[in-house]
Design an enzyme around this catalytic site. Structure first.
Site, short mmCIF file in Angstrom:
data_model
loop_
_atom_site.label_atom_id
_atom_site.label_comp_id
_atom_site.label_asym_id
_atom_site.label_seq_id
_atom_site.Cartn_x
_atom_site.Cartn_y
_atom_site.Cartn_z
N ASP A 102 0.84 -1.21 0.00
CA ASP A 102 0.00 0.00 0.00
C ASP A 102 0.87 1.26 0.00
O ASP A 102 1.66 1.47 0.92
CB ASP A 102 -0.88 -0.07 1.26
CG ASP A 102 -2.02 0.92 1.25
OD1 ASP A 102 -2.02 1.80 0.38
OD2 ASP A 102 -2.90 0.82 2.12
N ASP B 12 -10.69 3.90 -1.43
CA ASP B 12 -11.26 2.87 -0.54
C ASP B 12 -12.78 2.73 -0.68
O ASP B 12 -13.51 3.70 -0.79
CB ASP B 12 -10.95 3.21 0.92
CG ASP B 12 -9.48 3.00 1.24
OD1 ASP B 12 -8.69 2.79 0.30
OD2 ASP B 12 -9.12 3.04 2.43
N GLY C 224 -5.53 3.36 -7.62
CA GLY C 224 -5.86 3.53 -9.04
C GLY C 224 -5.19 4.73 -9.69
O GLY C 224 -5.56 5.10 -10.80
#
Ligand code: GLA
Length: 409
Positions: A151, A222, A201
């Site tokens: 992440d 999210d 994205g």
């Protein structure tokens, strides 16, 4: 011919076959179909701990979710502790022994996943992997980790923005290099580890994520347990279908089925849409307190079969009319899935039903199929009137579509 020559003739084809088999095994992706499992974040967030993960693994088995295909038990953010003087990362007190936990999950016939960041800190402020990529990958492999969600988080402010201020292109190159670095480190362990990119994205990851080893990549920010958010994310996937396929999947984020105040219709539509999208199916609910109706949604084998279809062709929007969305997905053996979702907040279909146009799908009726939520046989004709409650879905599998549906898409 001497003995040695005879042996060479016998051995050569064997070696060759062995080499072929080995290379097939090496190239076989750990994500030939979209990964299925459970992730701690959507429900437990920072409250996840060793006990909760063991309970989740137990539940996946006892509820029949494992039998239905759920395999990965993924620990998201907040498991990380401090690094020691040699840079070795330790778990925090919520996870006293990660190897023992991985062994436990494996003993149930399941796989286990972890989470980290290419930055110095994760999104929740725990230790990230920056500067320790190889060391961390080796650690994961030594514990028996099968899946890594990576992440971006603090890599943005601490590396991208510092090293390339005001240069977005250079920032994106730094980001891609960070993912490639971890991919290399994971591959160097020799252990098959699913590599999940999470960078919300940005910069069209579907175009470059496979080249940095991504088996899946988040396509959006999210998700939350809220119909509007689920609809924005899910329907926003239209147009990305050509980037997805066996070994490399668009990831519209984890499931919220069973979370928040989603109605049963919304849970059904969410699950159906994710299956149409060939999305990873990572449940994110409180498994020990799962209601029977939620269990039935998450374990609907027919819907899971759409998601896991071996062709791996992501579905897309066929057409939308007002607030009704019509999506199709091509399946193996020439079958087709059709999903009709009523996004309208207030349903007035009792007096004005929606009329499904088969001709807009390139099909001719009548078509025989199965309604995957009632389990009943259905026959669809052109202009079929449908009365769908608010936010509900009709999901039909057509065994042999009759028409000029474009299967090359
Ligand atoms: C980001 C990710 C989420 C979750 C959290 C954890 O927001 O997008 O899926 O992993 O971080 O901190």
């Amino acid at each position: 011919m001497n003995l040695l020559e005879t042996a060479r003739i016998v051995i050569a084809p064997c070696t060759c076959l062995l080499a072929v088999a080995l290379s097939a095994a090496q190239t076989k992706s750990p994500a030939a179909t979209p990964p299925m499992g459970w992730n701690s974040w959507n429900y437990f967030a920072e409250k996840v701990d060793d006990k909760g993960v063991r309970v989740a693994a137990d539940q996946i088995v006892s509820t029949g979710m494992k039998e239905a295909g759920y395999t990965y038990v993924n620990i998201d953010d907040t498991w990380e502790g401090e690094r020691d003087a040699s840079g070795v990362l330790h778990t925090n007190s919520k996870f006293p022994d990660m190897k023992a936990l991985a062994d436990y999950v494996h003993s149930k016939g399941l796989k286990i996943g972890l989470y980290s960041s290419p930055g110095p800190k994760t999104c929740a402020g725990y230790e990230g992997s920056l500067g320790h990529e190889e060391q961390d990958a080796q650690l994961y492999a030594s514990w028996g980790i099968d899946y890594l969600k990576y992440d971006l988080c603090s890599f943005i402010s601490e590396v991208m923005e510092k090293q390339a201020p005001n240069d977005m292109a250079a920032q994106m190159r730094l980001m891609q290099a960070a993912y490639a670095k971890m991919d290399k480190a994971l591959k160097a362990t020799g252990r098959p580890i699913v590599f999940s990119l999470c960078q919300y994205g940005w910069d069209a990851p579907w175009e470059w994520a496979p080249s940095v080893g991504g088996n899946l990549w988040r396509t959006t920010g999210d998700v939350s347990p809220d119909w509007d958010r689920i609809a924005v994310i899910g329907f926003g996937q239209a147009g990305l279908e050509s980037y997805s396929g066996p070994g490399h999947w668009n990831d519209p984020d984890m499931l919220e089925v069973g979370n928040g105040k989603l109605t049963l219709a919304e849970n059904r539509s969410h699950f159906s849409l994710w299956a149409m999208l060939a999305a990873p199916l990572l449940a994110g609910n409180d498994l020990p307190n799962m209601k029977p109706a939620i269990h039935d949604i998450l374990t609907n084998r027919d819907v899971i079969a759409i998601d896991q279809d071996r062709l791996g062709k992501q579905g897309t929007r066929a057409y939308a009319e007002g607030e009704v969305e019509v999506w199709t997905r091509h399946l193996a053996a020439g079958a087709l899935a059709i999903a009709v979702i009523n996004c309208a907040d207030n349903s007035r279909f009792a007096t004005h039903p929606f009329h499904l146009s088969l001709s807009k799908l390139g099909l001719q009726g009548p078509l025989k199929g199965k309604d995957l939520w009632t389990g009943e046989a259905v026959e669809l004709k052109d202009g079929q009137p449908l009365e769908l409650p608010t936010h509900d879905v009709l999901l039909v599998r057509i065994h042999a579509p009759n028409g000029r549906v474009d299967v090359s898409r």
